[in-house]
Design a protein around this motif. Structure first.
Motif, short mmCIF file in Angstrom:
data_model
loop_
_atom_site.label_atom_id
_atom_site.label_comp_id
_atom_site.label_asym_id
_atom_site.label_seq_id
_atom_site.Cartn_x
_atom_site.Cartn_y
_atom_site.Cartn_z
N SER A 51 0.82 -1.21 0.00
CA SER A 51 0.00 0.00 0.00
C SER A 51 0.85 1.27 0.00
N THR A 52 1.99 1.22 0.67
CA THR A 52 2.88 2.38 0.71
C THR A 52 3.49 2.65 -0.67
N ILE A 53 3.88 1.59 -1.36
CA ILE A 53 4.41 1.76 -2.72
C ILE A 53 3.37 2.39 -3.62
N ALA A 54 2.11 1.95 -3.46
CA ALA A 54 1.03 2.46 -4.31
C ALA A 54 0.56 3.85 -3.92
N GLY A 55 0.85 4.29 -2.68
CA GLY A 55 0.50 5.64 -2.27
C GLY A 55 -0.76 5.76 -1.43
#
Length: 254
Positions: A51-55
């Motif tokens: 989720s962090t990579i995706a924003g």
């Protein structure tokens, strides 16, 4: 050749009890054509990384970096991350009432590429991809994920993957809730998406069954917000045989 590089990433969320650290110094590099499997117990931070990579706005990056071919991913909005070549197959895809699968796919493809696909070619590509994923034609007229079964939601995610052709695919427990036949169909879709060998894949899973179809180059064990061990495909076999107990504190094992 593209590279997605994560360096010393620390991520937290805000709770009623205050800030809760989840990722605690994750470093990971994925190159074009590589498949990395992330395995680990529940609550270890695997989905938080995706989720962090995706924003996802819920997750706060306290320190560290994520770069794509040297560009700062954390400085990009969610849509810019997609246009840069990042794709997330969500663990729990959301419903979008009033938006049909057909409209969603073409609108998303147009936004990612910056121009609308040629209608005749696009229609054929969609029909071919749906057929290979064993998705019925009438599926295209349904609203996105509305009333979809778990298997339909996951097939729809892989349909997007095949049509959008990202540089890097983050697959967050794509195998969860799938029976044996659906797992094989979905796995074949992921393999087709990388048939030219240029897509990097980050595959998050609890189990080794999907790795029998999608062979990882590297396996990383996530425990308590960090990578506790890493190795080749043989590490997944060891985890299946032994479980995660050896990575957990004695109190947790008890």
């Amino acid at each position: 050749m593209s590279t997605l590089e994560i360096k010393d990433l620390h991520v937290s969320i805000d709770t009623e009890q205050g800030k809760k650290p989840i990722l605690k110094g994750v470093s990971l590099t994925i190159n074009s054509g590589e498949t990395h499997a992330i395995m680990g117990p529940n609550g270890s931070g695997k989905s938080t990384l995706a989720s962090t990579i995706a924003g996802h706005p819920r997750y706060v990056v306290d320190s560290g970096s994520i770069t794509l071919d040297g560009e700062d991913v954390l400085a990009m909005s969610v849509d810019k991350r997609a246009r840069a070549g990042l794709f997330l197959a969500m663990q729990y895809p959301v419903e979008i009432p009033g938006v049909t699968v057909t409209n969603f796919l073409r609108t998303a493809k147009t936004a990612i590429d910056g121009e609308a696909p040629k209608l005749r070619t696009w229609t054929k590509d969609v029909k071919d991809a749906m057929a290979q994923l064993r998705i019925e034609p009438e599926f295209a007229a349904r609203n996105v994920n509305e009333g979809f079964s778990g298997g339909e939601k996951k097939r729809h995610e892989i349909l997007q993957l095949e049509l959008f052709k990202p540089k890097f695919a983050i697959l967050d427990e794509t195998d969860s809730g799938l029976d044996v036949d659906a797992l094989k169909v979905v796995s074949e879709g992921v393999i087709r998406a990388n048939e030219d060998g240029t897509m990097g894949t980050l595959l998050i899973t609890h189990y080794t069954r999907i790795l029998r179809y999608i062979k990882p180059d590297f396996v990383h064990v996530f425990v308590d917000g960090n990578i506790a061990e890493q190795g080749g495909p043989e590490l997944a076999d060891r985890l299946e045989a032994e479980g995660y107990d050896r990575f957990l504190p004695a109190t947790a094992q008890a």
